[in-house]
Motif scaffolding. Structure first.
Motif, short mmCIF file in Angstrom:
data_model
loop_
_atom_site.label_atom_id
_atom_site.label_comp_id
_atom_site.label_asym_id
_atom_site.label_seq_id
_atom_site.Cartn_x
_atom_site.Cartn_y
_atom_site.Cartn_z
N UNK A 120 -45.34 -8.19 59.00
CA UNK A 120 -44.97 -9.19 59.99
C UNK A 120 -43.53 -9.61 59.68
N UNK A 121 -42.62 -9.36 60.61
CA UNK A 121 -41.21 -9.71 60.38
C UNK A 121 -41.00 -11.20 60.62
N UNK A 122 -40.17 -11.80 59.76
CA UNK A 122 -39.84 -13.22 59.87
C UNK A 122 -38.33 -13.33 60.02
N UNK A 160 -38.85 -10.97 55.56
CA UNK A 160 -37.78 -11.85 56.03
C UNK A 160 -36.54 -11.04 56.39
N UNK A 161 -35.87 -11.43 57.48
CA UNK A 161 -34.72 -10.68 57.96
C UNK A 161 -33.50 -11.60 58.04
N UNK A 187 -30.57 -5.22 62.63
CA UNK A 187 -31.92 -5.79 62.61
C UNK A 187 -32.93 -4.76 63.13
N UNK A 188 -32.53 -4.04 64.18
CA UNK A 188 -33.41 -3.03 64.76
C UNK A 188 -33.81 -1.97 63.75
N UNK A 189 -32.86 -1.57 62.89
CA UNK A 189 -33.18 -0.60 61.85
C UNK A 189 -34.27 -1.14 60.92
N UNK A 219 -34.95 -6.63 52.58
CA UNK A 219 -34.00 -5.55 52.77
C UNK A 219 -32.65 -5.90 52.16
N UNK A 220 -32.16 -4.96 51.37
CA UNK A 220 -30.87 -5.15 50.72
C UNK A 220 -30.00 -3.94 51.05
#
Length: 498
Positions: free
Chosen positions: A54-56, A80-81, A90-92, A157-158
């Motif tokens: 679940x993306x936040x 978390x994005x 963000x799409x990636x 994501x880093x």
């Protein structure tokens, strides 16, 4: 118990104690427990499978914290994005993580929609958003999910030197261990009130402060973002005991004429990290607030983050050091064969402990390169002194830290190479009085073509997050290279730095 379960337990044992303060709203542990459980229950009711991502994608708020814990409580993975990224970036992340649903701020919905990612549903925070309705729905009943130590809890994501972000998989065990480690290192108790102004989508705010304070049953004072006026007002009004900032934030606050009038009798600890803190700034901070201790923190997303800390008694004597290894953590400086090297010699910093990540999502090769025999190879170059304290000599190859935000040159260079007129491009960090360092572009234009600095910057604005955009562009006839053709960035820095 793991962190989501600990929050629920505090909701039972100290239901009336204030847990979160956000703007003019306060939630007790009891109220927060209900909200987190309702989020978990809703996601379960919608039929998401255990382990679904679940993306936040949201800014700082008490709702962010509720979503972070609620997602995990239901047995799902929270991703978390960074809200500062562009729609394509963000799409990636949405696509690579295979995120099934999205929780986002109403104000960010338009950017999220531009990605075109096929979410099953998007829940909006704020306005008349669906998320707020879920928080207030007393009919939603959560089924306790069975959480295991090695289950992935969070994917952060880093950016990497490959140019594409890497999904760092952190387990429930990683996150709990990190909370315990930092709680011990910062002497956190249930009486602490941590003021958070840095982004909760970053591992520092969430895993170095939010989780350790939560572990001990303390309170979180959350601000949408750092703002000198509001931050100081909140420090006073909420009786915060702890505050974290990157050096640029402390420089701004200490330059205010009214800083010495600040009335903060409960404040006990200033924490700083993400970029080097100059001696004069540390000295001024300690002179302005003689009763408040200062502490430097070092870690990476890949170690949740927790590696070393420089405590108050060393703050001025060991300036430039990131300190000694944290509890339950081994830190070494090694040569290319992985052998520990003597103090004073420069090598790669490696870290071992229960906080080291499970690995990179869908990237076994990079995982194997980063974690070897239980040691996490940081990519940072460092040395130790005669007292065993660690100093960082260089960061992740050519990484630039702009005001606490990591900028990887290759990622910016790949965007520059999309411009048809550009033959070669190199990004290096140059000093900046507020942000510490900023990216600068060195560009070689194809023969017979012309290009302006503004045209390059305009293109970058469309394709890069604001903090990654070069602060300036310098045109060269050719880039300096070694015999194998590698660009010699170190020669660009001293020769061309402004």
């Amino acid at each position: 118990m793991f962190m989501p379960e600990i929050v629920v337990e505090y909701g039972k044992s100290q239901p009336d104690k204030v847990y979160t303060v956000f703007e003019d709203r306060k939630w007790t542990f009891g109220e927060f427990k209900e909200k987190a459980e309702r989020i978990a229950a809703y996601l379960q009711k919608q039929g998401y499978a255990p382990g679904d991502v679940i993306a936040l994608y949201a800014g700082n708020s008490d709702a962010f914290v509720a979503a972070y814990f609620g997602i995990q409580l239901g047995g799902f993975i929270c991703a978390p994005v960074n809200t500062k990224l562009t729609a394509s970036e963000i799409g990636y992340i949405f696509g690579h993580s295979e995120a099934k649903a999205l929780i986002t701020d109403a104000g960010l919905r338009e950017t999220a929609d531009k990605t075109g990612h096929p979410f099953k549903e998007v829940l909006e925070i704020g306005g008349a958003g669906e998320f707020d309705a879920i928080l207030g729905d007393g009919d939603l009943a959560c089924r306790p999910a069975k959480l295991a130590e090695d289950d992935t809890a969070v994917i952060m994501y880093t950016s990497g030197t490959t140019g594409k972000p890497k999904g760092v998989m952190l387990s429930h065990g990683n996150i709990l261990a990190t909370a315990e480690i930092w709680a011990e290192a910062m002497d956190i108790t249930g009486e602490d009130r941590m003021q958070i102004t840095t982004p909760l989508f970053h591992c520092a705010a969430s895993h170095v402060f939010m989780n350790p304070v939560t572990l001990k049953g303390g309170s979180l004072v959350i601000e949408q973002a750092f703002s000198p006026d509001k931050t100081l007002e909140t420090l006073e009004k909420t009786d915060a005991t702890m505050f974290f900032g990157v050096p640029a934030m402390f420089a701004i606050l200490l330059n205010r004429p009214d800083i010495k009038e600040l009335n903060v009798p409960k404040l006990r600890l200033f924490c700083y990290g993400a970029a080097p803190m100059p001696y004069e700034l540390v000295k001024k901070l300690k002179e302005t607030f003689p009763e408040v201790k200062v502490q430097n923190l070092y870690g990476q997303t890949e170690n949740t983050p927790a590696a070393t800390t420089l405590k108050d008694h060393y703050a001025l004597d060991k300036i430039g050091s990131v300190g000694e290894a944290l509890p339950r953590t081994d830190v070494r400086v090694v040569d290319e064969e992985g052998r520990e090297i003597p103090p004073g010699q420069v090598g790669e910093i490696v870290v071992r402990g229960p906080q080291v990540m499970k690995g990179y999502l869908k990237n076994e090769e990079e995982t194997a390169r980063t974690i070897r025999d239980g040691w996490m190879y940081s990519g940072d170059l460092g040395r130790t002194d005669e007292d065993g304290l660690l100093y960082i000599v260089d960061r992740k190859k050519d990484m630039i830290i702009r005001g606490g935000e990591n900028v990887y040159p290759l990622e910016v260079e790949e965007v520059l190479f999309q411009i048809p007129e550009i033959l070669e491009a190199a990004i290096v960090g140059v000093p900046h009085p507020v942000y510490g360092e900023v990216p600068k572009a060195f560009v070689v234009v194809k023969e017979g073509k012309s290009l302006t600095e503004q045209a390059i910057l305009d293109y970058c604005v469309e394709h890069l997050a604001k903090f990654k955009i070069p602060a300036e562009v310098e045109f060269l006839d050719e880039l300096p290279r070694n015999a194998s053709g590698k660009v010699l960035k170190h020669t660009l820095r001293p020769v061309h730095q402004s």
